[in-house]
Design a protein around this motif. Structure first.
Motif, PDB file in Angstrom:
ATOM      1  N   LEU A 216       0.840  -1.187   0.000  1.00  0.00           N
ATOM      2  CA  LEU A 216       0.000   0.000   0.000  1.00  0.00           C
ATOM      3  C   LEU A 216       0.881   1.245   0.000  1.00  0.00           C
ATOM      4  CD1 LEU A 216      -2.627  -1.012   2.742  1.00  0.00           C
ATOM      5  CD2 LEU A 216      -2.467  -1.779   0.371  1.00  0.00           C
ATOM      6  N   LEU A 217       0.661   2.131  -0.951  1.00  0.00           N
ATOM      7  CA  LEU A 217       1.436   3.360  -1.107  1.00  0.00           C
ATOM      8  C   LEU A 217       0.500   4.555  -1.140  1.00  0.00           C
ATOM      9  CD1 LEU A 217       3.797   5.264  -2.023  1.00  0.00           C
ATOM     10  CD2 LEU A 217       3.382   4.419  -4.358  1.00  0.00           C
ATOM     11  N   ASP A 218       0.743   5.527  -0.260  1.00  0.00           N
ATOM     12  CA  ASP A 218      -0.002   6.774  -0.254  1.00  0.00           C
ATOM     13  C   ASP A 218       0.795   7.801  -1.047  1.00  0.00           C
ATOM     14  OD1 ASP A 218      -1.323   9.124   0.267  1.00  0.00           O
ATOM     15  OD2 ASP A 218      -1.198   9.002   2.452  1.00  0.00           O
ATOM     16  N   THR A 219       0.333   8.127  -2.262  1.00  0.00           N
ATOM     17  CA  THR A 219       1.053   9.090  -3.098  1.00  0.00           C
ATOM     18  C   THR A 219       0.645  10.530  -2.798  1.00  0.00           C
ATOM     19  OG1 THR A 219      -0.558   9.027  -4.911  1.00  0.00           O
ATOM     20  CG2 THR A 219       1.219   7.384  -4.942  1.00  0.00           C
ATOM     21  N   GLY A 220      -0.302  10.722  -1.877  1.00  0.00           N
ATOM     22  CA  GLY A 220      -0.707  12.077  -1.509  1.00  0.00           C
ATOM     23  C   GLY A 220      -1.693  12.657  -2.519  1.00  0.00           C
ATOM     24  N   PRO A 221      -1.747  14.000  -2.606  1.00  0.00           N
ATOM     25  CA  PRO A 221      -0.694  14.893  -2.143  1.00  0.00           C
ATOM     26  C   PRO A 221      -0.649  15.160  -0.647  1.00  0.00           C
ATOM     27  CG  PRO A 221      -2.430  16.142  -3.224  1.00  0.00           C
ATOM     28  CD  PRO A 221      -2.767  14.706  -3.428  1.00  0.00           C
ATOM     29  N   SER A 222      -1.801  15.063   0.072  1.00  0.00           N
ATOM     30  CA  SER A 222      -1.817  15.529   1.463  1.00  0.00           C
ATOM     31  C   SER A 222      -2.637  14.647   2.401  1.00  0.00           C
ATOM     32  CB  SER A 222      -2.378  16.967   1.529  1.00  0.00           C
ATOM     33  OG  SER A 222      -1.697  17.825   0.647  1.00  0.00           O
ATOM     34  N   ARG A 223      -3.293  13.618   1.879  1.00  0.00           N
ATOM     35  CA  ARG A 223      -4.213  12.847   2.710  1.00  0.00           C
ATOM     36  C   ARG A 223      -3.504  11.732   3.470  1.00  0.00           C
ATOM     37  NH1 ARG A 223      -9.639  12.400   3.061  1.00  0.00           N
ATOM     38  NH2 ARG A 223     -10.000  13.576   1.139  1.00  0.00           N
ATOM     39  N   PHE A 224      -3.947  11.542   4.726  1.00  0.00           N
ATOM     40  CA  PHE A 224      -3.578  10.386   5.540  1.00  0.00           C
ATOM     41  C   PHE A 224      -4.731   9.382   5.484  1.00  0.00           C
ATOM     42  CE2 PHE A 224      -1.025  13.821   6.986  1.00  0.00           C
ATOM     43  CZ  PHE A 224       0.129  13.296   7.566  1.00  0.00           C
ATOM     44  N   TYR A 225      -4.404   8.122   5.599  1.00  0.00           N
ATOM     45  CA  TYR A 225      -5.418   7.061   5.586  1.00  0.00           C
ATOM     46  C   TYR A 225      -5.262   6.187   6.827  1.00  0.00           C
ATOM     47  CZ  TYR A 225      -5.735   7.955   0.490  1.00  0.00           C
ATOM     48  OH  TYR A 225      -5.875   8.518  -0.749  1.00  0.00           O
ATOM     49  N   ARG A 264      -2.246   2.859   9.562  1.00  0.00           N
ATOM     50  CA  ARG A 264      -2.307   4.262   9.171  1.00  0.00           C
ATOM     51  C   ARG A 264      -1.066   4.610   8.361  1.00  0.00           C
ATOM     52  NH1 ARG A 264      -3.743   8.911  13.378  1.00  0.00           N
ATOM     53  NH2 ARG A 264      -5.568   7.559  13.368  1.00  0.00           N
ATOM     54  N   ILE A 265      -1.277   5.305   7.239  1.00  0.00           N
ATOM     55  CA  ILE A 265      -0.159   5.787   6.434  1.00  0.00           C
ATOM     56  C   ILE A 265      -0.417   7.228   6.019  1.00  0.00           C
ATOM     57  CG2 ILE A 265       0.643   3.540   5.592  1.00  0.00           C
ATOM     58  CD1 ILE A 265      -0.845   4.031   3.003  1.00  0.00           C
ATOM     59  N   GLY A 266       0.680   7.993   5.927  1.00  0.00           N
ATOM     60  CA  GLY A 266       0.625   9.354   5.440  1.00  0.00           C
ATOM     61  C   GLY A 266       1.270   9.440   4.073  1.00  0.00           C
ATOM     62  N   PRO A 267       1.290  10.627   3.465  1.00  0.00           N
ATOM     63  CA  PRO A 267       1.878  10.789   2.139  1.00  0.00           C
ATOM     64  C   PRO A 267       3.299  10.242   2.064  1.00  0.00           C
ATOM     65  CG  PRO A 267       0.668  12.756   2.734  1.00  0.00           C
ATOM     66  CD  PRO A 267       0.668  11.879   3.953  1.00  0.00           C
ATOM     67  N   ALA A 268       3.545   9.417   1.050  1.00  0.00           N
ATOM     68  CA  ALA A 268       4.829   8.768   0.726  1.00  0.00           C
ATOM     69  C   ALA A 268       5.128   7.554   1.581  1.00  0.00           C
ATOM     70  CB  ALA A 268       5.998   9.749   0.801  1.00  0.00           C
ATOM     71  N   GLU A 269       4.336   7.286   2.618  1.00  0.00           N
ATOM     72  CA  GLU A 269       4.569   6.080   3.414  1.00  0.00           C
ATOM     73  C   GLU A 269       4.026   4.862   2.678  1.00  0.00           C
ATOM     74  OE1 GLU A 269       4.738   6.641   8.054  1.00  0.00           O
ATOM     75  OE2 GLU A 269       2.861   7.466   7.297  1.00  0.00           O
ATOM     76  N   ARG A 270       4.612   3.712   2.995  1.00  0.00           N
ATOM     77  CA  ARG A 270       4.115   2.435   2.488  1.00  0.00           C
ATOM     78  C   ARG A 270       3.962   1.462   3.640  1.00  0.00           C
ATOM     79  NH1 ARG A 270       8.284   4.814   1.519  1.00  0.00           N
ATOM     80  NH2 ARG A 270       9.734   3.170   0.910  1.00  0.00           N
ATOM     81  N   VAL A 271       3.050   0.545   3.508  1.00  0.00           N
ATOM     82  CA  VAL A 271       2.979  -0.615   4.387  1.00  0.00           C
ATOM     83  C   VAL A 271       2.770  -1.840   3.517  1.00  0.00           C
ATOM     84  CG1 VAL A 271       2.166   0.544   6.491  1.00  0.00           C
ATOM     85  CG2 VAL A 271       0.509  -0.262   4.802  1.00  0.00           C
TER      86      VAL A 271
END
Length: 501
Positions: A216-225, A264-271
């Motif tokens: 899982l990759l959060d490419t943003g731009p600004s959202r946390f999941y 939980r991941i923020g922009p640019a984080e991966r799990v």
């Protein structure tokens, strides 16, 4: 090129990558291997900014960053090393383990093996626009243990059939024309009204009743999941929360899989997670974002009446921010970002159950730091700063000494804002948050992005080794990065003792 995000929207003109098999966004997923170097030629064939099909935003001047590979400076994709259309850049990815030329010579440290990486445009001042417009892709790195073959090594689900990279992005569409838009005047952070997974709005994925690995990759731009695996949506009775296994943080596998109810991941984080669909044959499940975020500040606390009722919250995975807790919406009341239909054929599963797996050990963090540096993430005259200064391609703030260890203190003085802080070149480990040991599972592994919450002080451990040259530190809320929360630094044979760069 033009693409369809959804049948309910018109065709969109976006930017992507063409490896000879067609242009697409996300770009092609690289399958790379340790010990097998790769040379990538990125040719800038984007339209010039004066051409009509620029569609109002984006700068056709690029630099591609392989986030967060252990690469030499000249191939890092530094924000200041951009080039215009009609030019190309050759980048050498050696795919070597950290420490190969220093502390763990000649082979490097297997405990620092990376797996889940991604590449994206990093053009200074325009990263947010260019990545939002489509310049992103996955880079999956394998070795003799994380092999991509579920019959060997760690026996994780096989790539690519059952090992699936997922890029998440939220985007804004003009309510009149249905076209993709970007607010150039928003300096806080952009939240979209539609959720895309691998370039499609809220898609479904047919899976077989077996185990899958998802990156899982959060490419943003600004959202946390905050992702939950939700079942029985719209059925009789209440929606259900189904556990799964966390196996990796950012680019790294963690020592032992951890069963969780959410991540939980923020922009640019991966799990990296493993979901076992074996007992869900014939059912429909959702990857659901239940985190409540209303603006670019990051996760926010709301009135208690909006909290999930009778919903068990995974206290290990829910970070408490000072005296309040970010709202987690009730099961089924969040954003149903992706649907899993467990209607695929029954197939053999040679992967090991996560409860029986063990991966790499964490490297030691007991080395005495040569220096302790402090970085204050703050707001200055309406823009974003580090230690009271803006990004400048001609200024290097400090010099790290090669083959040394350092502690970096990240401090957040911006009130209600959360900053996902990314440091290039070396992975780090979180020593403490507000002087307390990490408790959240995703904080306990090796990281290249750390969420810096409001009124928080986070201490990181770094070990700098093989490469010399320039690298940046920046916020990966890419709107903050472009305005201008970034700083350049050097690795050299001799370092300095600048404590507040």
């Amino acid at each position: 090129f033009t693409t369809s995000f959804s049948p309910s929207l018109p065709l969109q003109t976006v930017w992507g990558f063409d490896d000879g098999t067609g242009t697409r966004s996300p770009g092609p997923t690289y399958q790379a291997f340790y010990g097998k170097p790769q040379l990538t030629r990125n040719i800038n064939s984007l339209p010039s900014i004066t051409e009509k099909n620029n569609t109002g935003f984006g700068m056709a001047s690029v630099t591609t960053h392989l986030h967060n590979a252990h690469n030499p400076s000249e191939s890092d994709g530094n924000p200041c090393d951009f080039y215009t259309n009609g030019h190309f850049c050759d980048q050498y990815y050696p795919n070597v383990l950290a420490g190969f030329n220093s502390t763990n010579a000649p082979n490097g440290d297997i405990n620092e093996a990376l797996g889940t990486l991604w590449y994206h445009d990093h053009r200074v001042d325009f990263t947010s626009q260019n990545t939002y417009k489509g310049l992103v892709g996955f880079y999956c790195l394998f070795n003799q243990l994380d092999t991509g073959d579920e019959t060997t090594g760690f026996r994780l689900p096989s790539f690519p059939q059952f090992d699936i990279p997922l890029t998440f992005a939220d985007k804004v569409f003009d309510p009149d024309t249905g076209q993709l838009v970007f607010d150039l005047f928003n300096l806080d952070g952009i939240l979209g009204d539609k959720f895309l997974v691998n370039g499609t709005i809220q898609p479904f994925f047919q899976v077989s009743p077996r185990r899958y690995r998802f990156r899982l990759l959060d490419t943003g731009p600004s959202r946390f999941y905050e992702f939950f695996l939700t079942g029985n949506v719209g059925g009789t009775g209440s929606p259900t929360t189904n556990p799964f296994f966390l196996i990796g943080t950012d680019g790294n596998l963690i020592p032992v899989p951890i069963q969780v109810n959410s991540v939980r991941i923020g922009p640019a984080e991966r799990v990296d997670v493993v979901i076992d669909f074996t007992n869900f044959a014939g059912q429909t499940l959702y990857l659901e974002n239940r985190l409540n975020q209303i603006n670019g500040q990051g996760p926010v606390a709301v009135d208690s009446q909006l909290f999930a009722q009778n919903e068990p919250v995974n206290t290990e995975c829910t970070q408490v921010l000072g005296p309040t807790t970010p709202a987690i919406r009730a099961a089924g009341a969040g954003d149903l970002v992706m649907q899993f239909r467990v209607t695929g054929p029954k197939v053999k599963d040679n992967s090991l159950p996560p409860s029986r797996q063990k991966f790499y050990s964490l490297p030691t963090t007991t080395d005495a730091p040569r220096v302790v540096r402090t970085f204050k993430f703050d707001r200055l005259n309406g823009q974003w700063s580090i230690n009271g200064q803006f990004m400048d391609c001609n200024t290097f703030r400090f010099t790290v000494q090669q083959n040394s260890s350092e502690h970096w203190l990240l401090t957040n003085l911006t009130g209600d804002w959360t900053h996902p802080v990314h440091i290039h070149l070396e992975e780090h480990q979180i020593l403490n948050r507000n002087r307390a040991a990490p408790t959240v599972p995703t904080d306990k592994g090796r990281k290249d992005v750390t969420q810096l919450h409001p009124n928080e002080r986070v201490e990181l451990f770094f070990r700098f080794r093989d490469w010399l040259g320039k690298y940046p530190i920046h916020c990966h809320n890419v709107v903050h990065e472009d305005h201008a929360m970034m700083a350049l630094w050097h690795v050299e044979p001799t370092g300095d003792n600048v404590l507040v760069p």
